[in-house]
Write an enzyme that holds these catalytic residues in place. Structure first.
Site, short mmCIF file in Angstrom:
data_model
loop_
_atom_site.label_atom_id
_atom_site.label_comp_id
_atom_site.label_asym_id
_atom_site.label_seq_id
_atom_site.Cartn_x
_atom_site.Cartn_y
_atom_site.Cartn_z
N LYS A 223 11.83 12.25 -0.40
CA LYS A 223 11.59 10.81 -0.25
C LYS A 223 11.92 10.12 -1.56
O LYS A 223 11.83 10.73 -2.62
CB LYS A 223 10.12 10.54 0.11
CG LYS A 223 9.89 9.20 0.78
CD LYS A 223 10.16 9.24 2.27
CE LYS A 223 9.98 7.90 2.93
NZ LYS A 223 10.05 8.01 4.40
P1 NAD Z 1 10.61 -2.27 8.25
O1 NAD Z 1 10.77 -2.74 6.87
O2 NAD Z 1 11.73 -2.41 9.19
O3 NAD Z 1 9.33 -2.96 8.93
C1 NAD Z 1 8.07 -2.97 8.36
C2 NAD Z 1 7.31 -4.09 9.06
O4 NAD Z 1 5.94 -4.02 8.72
C3 NAD Z 1 7.80 -5.48 8.68
O5 NAD Z 1 7.91 -6.29 9.84
C4 NAD Z 1 6.68 -6.03 7.78
O6 NAD Z 1 6.59 -7.42 7.84
C5 NAD Z 1 5.50 -5.34 8.41
N1 NAD Z 1 4.32 -5.24 7.53
C6 NAD Z 1 4.27 -4.91 6.22
N2 NAD Z 1 3.00 -4.93 5.79
C7 NAD Z 1 2.24 -5.29 6.87
C8 NAD Z 1 0.85 -5.46 7.07
N3 NAD Z 1 0.00 -5.27 6.09
N4 NAD Z 1 0.44 -5.81 8.32
C9 NAD Z 1 1.30 -5.99 9.32
N5 NAD Z 1 2.63 -5.82 9.18
C10 NAD Z 1 3.08 -5.48 7.97
O7 NAD Z 1 10.13 -0.74 8.12
P2 NAD Z 1 10.22 0.41 9.21
O8 NAD Z 1 11.44 1.18 8.93
O9 NAD Z 1 9.97 -0.13 10.58
O10 NAD Z 1 8.98 1.31 8.74
C11 NAD Z 1 7.65 1.05 9.19
C12 NAD Z 1 6.86 2.33 9.11
O11 NAD Z 1 7.51 3.33 9.90
C13 NAD Z 1 6.77 2.93 7.70
O12 NAD Z 1 5.52 3.57 7.55
C14 NAD Z 1 7.88 3.95 7.68
O13 NAD Z 1 7.65 4.99 6.72
C15 NAD Z 1 7.77 4.45 9.11
N6 NAD Z 1 8.97 5.14 9.57
C16 NAD Z 1 10.16 4.47 9.66
C17 NAD Z 1 11.29 5.17 10.10
C18 NAD Z 1 12.63 4.49 10.28
O14 NAD Z 1 13.58 5.18 10.69
N7 NAD Z 1 12.75 3.20 10.06
C19 NAD Z 1 11.20 6.53 10.41
C20 NAD Z 1 9.98 7.15 10.33
C21 NAD Z 1 8.86 6.45 9.89
#
Ligand code: NAD
Length: 419
Positions: free
Chosen positions: A109
């Site tokens: 990571k």
């Molecule tokens: P992203 O940046 O696309 O979206 C994150 C969202 O969360 C945004 O809409 C933001 O406004 C919102 N957010 C941030 N803080 C917040 C809060 N306190 N309350 C409510 N909403 C809040 O990110 P993502 O890629 O969707 O990742 C989100 C989660 O999923 C993370 O934990 C990430 O590690 C996990 N994840 C993502 C992927 C991927 O492929 N994108 C894969 C596995 C895990």
């Protein structure tokens, strides 16, 4: 901005989860010593010339937790609260996650402590390129393959791919996944995490003899993972009654029109103000009575202070580490069915693996092929984890960790130590 109330150390949680699963597996101390901690930790300073002409210094990291089963794999996060411990935790979870879905990667990571919302595209590009140069000795298609995470996206991956390729002297698309399609990205990668979340929810509903049609859903975090999961659940006939992002929460008991919310978020950057919805407090969102809660934002969203109020029957952890151990215990004791992160959100890394395979072969697949393969991988992993849960009478999280850690332990035992 909303905050994730309690600042528990994510790495302590990762180690605690490891110990619980390792105890259940009765792993000996030698094996634990070989697989528990990161293999490599790189901390770098990233100087960036800002638009105003001055130079700003950012702290950044790349952690390789394990290369036992293959090259390191894991996203890069841009966020003001990124710390080394957070990156170590996320790298550790990547190792077990890749093993749960049985893909030939280890865990890694990266993260940069920055506030991308207050940086221009030019500043983001210069920061990304300098960060790439700083971690360049560690990454590569056979070594460690970054991908997007919170506040990084296909454009970020394109800059990394270009910087790496220009340094080596030829195009190397396989150094990152989650790239734009025109640079060797995979069809279906952008929606893979949310799609994987959806498949595991489908499996859960089948297991619990629940129907998705009419089920009520709440999604915290309306980004890549959360919005796609919401869209697929909406298409399957579920009622998504509330969603939130970092600026606010919206609610409609009759169900939100999710494609319209996605459209508005793309135009305005936030969900608040969506017509046919009322604004609610972020703490209320988690306490809403619903069938399925999808935490899809950051770590520690549900903690000792708010777990008792959670009103869901199923929690699908689209985010990494959204429940603290105290919350986990509270919810388990109350019979809430938890789909743990390393299973629930593994669709992203699974299609990243498909993308890497396509790049290495220079042969690209149809979208339907990607979806079908992803569905098979996710549903097999769900069945494998559920079997351990039922056979060993342990919570899903421990079962998933037992599956992932058990596979890594088996591999390290066979490889041995060299030199
Ligand atoms: P992203 O940046 O696309 O979206 C994150 C969202 O969360 C945004 O809409 C933001 O406004 C919102 N957010 C941030 N803080 C917040 C809060 N306190 N309350 C409510 N909403 C809040 O990110 P993502 O890629 O969707 O990742 C989100 C989660 O999923 C993370 O934990 C990430 O590690 C996990 N994840 C993502 C992927 C991927 O492929 N994108 C894969 C596995 C895990």
């Amino acid at each position: 901005m909303l905050t994730t109330a309690v600042a528990e150390n994510a790495y302590d949680l990762a180690l605690e989860n490891f110990d619980t699963a390792a105890d259940a597996l009765e792993l000996n101390q030698d094996i634990r010593a070989m697989i528990k901690y990161p293999e490599r930790v790189l901390m770098v300073t990233v100087p960036v010339r800002m638009d105003g002409g001055h130079i700003r210094r950012f702290e950044a990291y790349r952690v390789q937790h394990s290369s036992v089963r293959g090259p390191g794999k894991g996203g890069i996060r841009y966020h003001p609260q990124v710390t080394l411990d957070e990156v170590k935790a996320l790298a550790t979870w990547m190792t077990w996650k890749c093993a749960v879905v049985n893909i030939p990667f280890g865990g890694a990571k990266g993260g940069v402590t920055c506030d991308p919302k207050h940086m221009s595209q030019g500043e983001l590009e210069r920061m990304t390129r300098r960060y790439t140069s700083a971690i360049l000795p560690l990454i590569g298609p056979d070594q460690d393959i970054p991908a997007p995470d919170v506040y990084t996206n296909p454009q970020t991956m394109a800059w990394i791919m270009d910087t790496y390729s220009m340094t080596k002297g030829y195009a190397i698309p396989g150094v990152v996944t989650g790239k734009p399609i025109c640079l060797g990205g995979s069809l279906g990668r952008n929606e893979a995490t949310g799609r994987g979340v959806f498949y595991t929810i489908q499996c859960t509903c089948e297991h619990l003899h629940m129907t998705l049609k009419g089920a009520t859903v709440v999604v915290q975090g309306f980004g890549n993972a959360g919005s796609i999961a919401a869209q697929l659940l909406h298409e399957a006939g579920a009622k998504v009654i509330a969603v939130s992002d970092s600026t606010g929460c919206i609610y409609n008991q009759n169900g939100l029109n999710i494609p319209e919310v996605i459209h508005m978020k793309a135009l305005t950057g936030h969900v608040e103000g969506f017509p046919e919805s009322e604004a609610i407090d972020p703490n209320e969102l988690l306490a809403l009575n619903c069938d399925i809660l999808v935490p899809a934002a950051l770590e520690n969203a549900v903690h000792a202070g708010n777990a008792a109020a959670v009103g869901a029957k199923i929690i699908a952890e689209a985010a990494n580490g959204p429940l603290t151990p105290a919350a986990d215990r509270n919810l388990e004791n109350r019979g809430v069915f938890i789909i743990p992160d390393i299973l629930c959100n593994a669709g992203g890394v699974t299609v990243s693996y498909f993308e890497w395979v396509q790049d290495e072969q220079h042969l690209f697949w149809e979208a339907q092929d990607v979806y079908d393969r992803l569905e098979r991988v996710m549903k097999t992993a769900f069945r494998d984890v559920l079997k351990i849960r039922l056979d060993r009478k342990v919570p899903m999280r421990i079962a998933a960790n037992m599956l992932g850690i058990g596979r890594v332990a088996e591999a390290v035992q066979i490889r041995g130590i060299y030199p």
